[in-house]
Structure formats: structure tokens, C-alpha cells
Write an enzyme that holds these catalytic residues in place. Sequence first.
Site, PDB file in Angstrom:
ATOM      1  CD  GLU A  90     -26.768  29.554 -68.530  1.00 20.16           C
ATOM      2  OE1 GLU A  90     -26.538  29.508 -67.521  1.00 20.16           O
ATOM      3  OE2 GLU A  90     -28.347  28.802 -69.091  1.00 20.16           O
ATOM      4  CE  LYS A 114     -17.314  25.499 -84.816  1.00 21.26           C
ATOM      5  NZ  LYS A 114     -18.041  26.610 -84.127  1.00 21.26           N
ATOM      6  CB  THR A 117     -29.633  32.608 -70.118  1.00 18.13           C
ATOM      7  OG1 THR A 117     -30.992  32.273 -71.057  1.00 18.13           O
ATOM      8  CG2 THR A 117     -29.812  31.668 -69.246  1.00 18.13           C
ATOM      9  CD1 TRP A 169     -13.126  24.101 -84.475  1.00 22.91           C
ATOM     10  CD2 TRP A 169     -12.654  23.311 -82.343  1.00 22.91           C
ATOM     11  NE1 TRP A 169     -14.317  22.793 -84.215  1.00 22.91           N
ATOM     12  CE2 TRP A 169     -14.815  22.506 -83.031  1.00 22.91           C
ATOM     13  CE3 TRP A 169     -12.323  23.146 -81.034  1.00 22.91           C
ATOM     14  CZ2 TRP A 169     -15.009  21.340 -82.226  1.00 22.91           C
ATOM     15  CZ3 TRP A 169     -13.532  22.617 -79.991  1.00 22.91           C
ATOM     16  CH2 TRP A 169     -14.514  21.472 -80.846  1.00 22.91           C
TER      17      TRP A 169
HETATM   18  P1  ADP Z   1     -24.668  35.668 -71.175  1.00 23.08           P
HETATM   19  O1  ADP Z   1     -25.096  34.885 -72.211  1.00 23.08           O
HETATM   20  O2  ADP Z   1     -25.259  37.036 -71.024  1.00 23.08           O
HETATM   21  O3  ADP Z   1     -22.823  36.040 -71.541  1.00 23.08           O
HETATM   22  P2  ADP Z   1     -23.492  34.232 -68.180  1.00 23.08           P
HETATM   23  O4  ADP Z   1     -23.344  35.708 -67.565  1.00 23.08           O
HETATM   24  O5  ADP Z   1     -24.457  33.429 -67.930  1.00 23.08           O
HETATM   25  O6  ADP Z   1     -24.559  34.792 -70.313  1.00 23.08           O
HETATM   26  O7  ADP Z   1     -22.420  33.957 -69.761  1.00 23.08           O
HETATM   27  C1  ADP Z   1     -21.832  32.899 -69.218  1.00 23.08           C
HETATM   28  C2  ADP Z   1     -20.868  32.458 -70.343  1.00 23.08           C
HETATM   29  O8  ADP Z   1     -19.627  33.990 -70.379  1.00 23.08           O
HETATM   30  C3  ADP Z   1     -19.634  31.460 -70.015  1.00 23.08           C
HETATM   31  O9  ADP Z   1     -20.577  30.638 -70.711  1.00 23.08           O
HETATM   32  C4  ADP Z   1     -18.388  31.726 -71.103  1.00 23.08           C
HETATM   33  O10 ADP Z   1     -18.477  31.306 -72.446  1.00 23.08           O
HETATM   34  C5  ADP Z   1     -18.893  33.024 -70.891  1.00 23.08           C
HETATM   35  N1  ADP Z   1     -17.659  32.818 -69.495  1.00 23.08           N
HETATM   36  C6  ADP Z   1     -17.867  33.858 -68.648  1.00 23.08           C
HETATM   37  N2  ADP Z   1     -16.476  34.042 -67.730  1.00 23.08           N
HETATM   38  C7  ADP Z   1     -15.792  34.009 -68.439  1.00 23.08           C
HETATM   39  C8  ADP Z   1     -14.408  33.740 -68.383  1.00 23.08           C
HETATM   40  N3  ADP Z   1     -13.579  34.026 -67.489  1.00 23.08           N
HETATM   41  N4  ADP Z   1     -13.371  33.575 -68.928  1.00 23.08           N
HETATM   42  C9  ADP Z   1     -14.151  33.384 -70.957  1.00 23.08           C
HETATM   43  N5  ADP Z   1     -15.626  33.420 -71.235  1.00 23.08           N
HETATM   44  C10 ADP Z   1     -16.116  33.268 -69.425  1.00 23.08           C
END
Ligand code: ADP
Length: 545
Positions: A330, A440, A185, A445
Amino acid sequence: MIGNMMFQPLLISSLIEHAAQYHADTAIISKNTDGSMTETTWGQISKNSKRFANVLQSLGLAVSDRVATIAWNNHRHLETWYGISGSGLVCHTINPRLFPEQHKYIVNDANDKVLIFDKTFLNLVLSIKDSIPYVEEYICLDAYDEDIQRAFPEVLFYDDLIALQSDVFEWPDLDESKASSLCYTSGTTGNPKGVLYSHRSTVLHSYAASLPDSFHFSAQDRIMPVVPMFHVNAWGTPYSAAMVGCSMVLPGPMLDGASLVELIDRYKVTNALGVPTIWQGLLNAAYQSGSKLQSLVRNIVGGAACPPSMLQAFKDDFQCETVHAWGMTETSPLGVVNQLKAKHSELDESQQLRLRYAQGRPPYGVSLRICHDEKCTVESVRDGQIPGHLQIKGHWIVESYFDQFEHSLTEDGWFDTGDIATLDEDGFMQICDRSKDLIKSGGEWISSVELENIAIAHPELELVAVIAASHAKWDERPILIAKKAAASSVSEADVLAFYHNKIAKWQIPDRVIFVDAIPVGGTGKILKKDLREMYGSVLLEELPA
Ligand code: ADP
């Protein structure tokens, strides 16, 4: 009584075997690091992956040893993936845009034995080389290059290595639960954490991702994963593509809009996948060049929220169906995809479009729930209205992080995503925000995503991000960071006025800060943490002493 059917382990090698047997002449088109193009086929990819498996075997690696790659999306990288995982080793893809300290940390944490790198990343590798003592071999993913050899005498060259090997290799009959690949990550809080996928989770994910109600891949498609292979395995596309036998265009290092438009038009790409910043660049380039992106039937947008204006632009101006999807490292990453159901055909076009703004619903294999708190003492109602903590479980969802023995789940076995979302009865999930990006304000929110979606629809703004700025009275207030479109003279007041009647007054950002560039990470996502560091105190500074 046990069923009488054959058991075959779900292995990544079976994907490339299938592609080689039944789709051998299907094209894999790849942009090299120097900008030249290579056209190869699944048949050739399979042969070279076996040659590379022989190379790895000759290096004396043991099952489950980690082999790292720092590389662009191209045919050689694809060959290494199948060679590594197919032969029982673990393919560890590394994001080149992390900090050097993070690179050192993850290579050592993963205990990588071999590091494969693209020419572009020579200096990166040289800069960390002395701090990654477990790496025994370095392989440059290219043909022999005198300059690289001089700068890095012990390096091996991929093309030389595979040229010496046979294309015969017996893929081992592994246990399907063995590890196949490893992604870290991005580590926005603390050190990056490794997610270790298995052969089984990867193959099941490929089935689900290819379905018509997911990415909708078929043997008639030519797909272009713009999403990098180091970003959650390019969302699994190299595996799904082999499973269905579709053609692929791998765009190499040039991910600017103009280069992508050219690839789509020249090679008649039918389906492409990437994060919103990529699509924003592509839209601008297509408008400029006059391209109609004629071959593009659909594009998949994920990794960050897809602004509604983007869906509309692809539909109205390019007759392209934009499909919103959500996932995370994940979750392999497919969590939900936004494809409508039969009953939605009764809705009018604007209602349908409204539904498509959400991130989507889960395929078979994934379950979702929304909770009042991270421990999920109370599950929220599925009314599509009340936001809560999004939790997930399924065949390709993480149980525990790499080398961390305690699992990362709630007591009843769910993974808390860190996202705040709503869920409706059909499973349509809409992300309000990442919990750490929510603003916040005075106990209420405000969703940064909602404010960004409005701002990006302003014709004179090219890229936007909303962050929380500290505030003496309200704790936090939203501020908008915006990059103007070329030659625009739009003012702060104009942009703030654009919010009127689109959102409650108290949610409108307090400030608009125009910048020349918004920082974007290696996976193309806006780095809000950096923006918070830069601008998070502007409202405090403005208060009278
Ligand atoms: P990073 O922490 O590098 O962004 P990830 O690629 O695993 O790692 O990111 C996952 C996160 O990206 C999700 O938990 C979410 O917050 C965000 N995310 C992924 N796809 C979307 C989407 N279509 N709309 C909004 N947020 C998204």
C-alpha cells in the site's frame, strides 16, 4: 499568480527515455530461467520495450487495460514493464506462490486482458486457464519452445513477437495521474486487494527511493534486486535504476544463497535488496564458500524485521553496510529507511548500531504518526518508547483499493498500516510487530519480532519464527519454531537458556519446536499464519485433562 515553469507529466516512459538517452551502454545483466546469462544494456531494453509496445498495440488494447505478468526478475520482464506502462496500459504483477484460487480471483478481479508468463509457470497458467475467461492472449516470456507450444497451442512467444516489430514507438502523452501498475496484497485475511499505482506516484517514489538517505543509488552502482518484481514492483528498483542510470543484475529464478554469492562476486554488485530470509541464506553460503562479498558496499533489508545479528554479521565479516527499510504494498513500498543523521556521528559505534536496528525514518513525501487506536482519536507522543498504531500519508500511499470506491483512510486522511510501532522526534520508527502477530499474554503485549531477533543470534539456529499459541490461563503465550543449523544438536533447554538476561522472564517463549523447514511465501516472508494453524494449539494439548 501561477509559476512560469514548464509542466511535464511525471510518466514512466520518461524514465526509460532518460536511461536510453544518457545511459544507453550501461549493462543490464540477467539470469535466464535455464540458468544461462544475458548481458544487455539500457539502450537495448528501451528498444525492446518499444517493440513490445508495438506488439501490445497490435493486440488492440485500450488505455488502462490490464496486462498481467507472472515472471522472474530478468531482462525480458523489465522490457515488458516499460512497454506496458509506457504505452498507457496497466502492468499487473502476480505472485506465483499464491493459491490457484487466489490466482483465479485476482486475474478476474483485475480483468487482465493479456497474461505474460515465464516458462517455469506454464503448469500454473494451464491449471487456471479455463477459469480466467477475460484473458485474450497468453505470451510465454521466452524464445519459441516446441514443448510449450505442444502443451499450449494458442500461446505466443515473446521473442518471436518482438522480432517482427519496429523499435520506433511514440510514447503517449498521458495524464500523470493515470494508472500504471497493479499489485495485490497477499491476502492473509480475506481476498487479496489490489493497489493501483499511478505514473505520478511511481516517478515520485523513484526520486525518493534513489536518494542517498534512502537506497543510495547512483550511476556508479550495479544493483541487484533479489526482491522479486512481483513483490511491490521489486521495491520500485527497475524505475529508480532507470532514473539514475545504474547497472542492474537481475537474478532470475535461482535465489539460493550460493547462486546470489556467485552473481555478486562475478558481476561486482555494489548494492542488493531483499527480505531477511534471502540474506540469511546468502550469509550462510558466503561463510561456506569463503567469499568476502568484496564489491558489496550496502544491502537493503526490508519486508520483515532485520535481526540485529544480521546487521552485525554483514558489518564485521563483510564490511558491508546493511540498511534496514520498511514498507508495504500500500506504500509503493517505501515508507522509511534507516540512514543516520549528522548528529549521530558523535555516538560510539555500538550506539549507532543500536539506532540502525530500527526500521528508519521517512523520506520527504511520507509522513508518519502513531495512535492509541486505529481511528486515531488520540495521537501518541513521539518518544520512541510507547508503541501505537502506525499510520502513514504521502504522495505514493494508497487512497483506496482497486475497484473499491470508498477510500481506505481514517476520517482525517491517514492510512492505518496494521503495524504497531514506536516513533521518535527525528522520525525514527521501530516496528514492534504486525498487530495480528503480537502475542497477547495475560493482557500484556509481547513482540514476536523481539523474540525472533534474540533467537536468530543463536549460532546453532538457521531460521526462526515466534507465534502466539493459545493458552488456557494467559490467552496466548509465545512459542518458538526453529530450524537448526546443519549438524547442530542444540536442545530446547539450550535455546530457552539463551533468552536469560536478554528479556524479561515472563516474555521468554514457553516452548521451542524444532522443525526441518519453516514455510516461506513467494516473497520470501515466513508464513506465520500457516505456523499458527500448525502449532497454535500445542500448549492446550499439553495441559493435563
Ligand atoms: P505481505 O502481507 O505479503 O507481507 P507486504 O509486502 O505489503 O505484504 O507487507 C507489508 C508488511 O510487512 C508491513 O505492514 C510490515 O508488517 C511488514 N514489514 C515490512 N518491512 C518490515 C520491516 N523492515 N520490519 C518489520 N516488518 C516489516
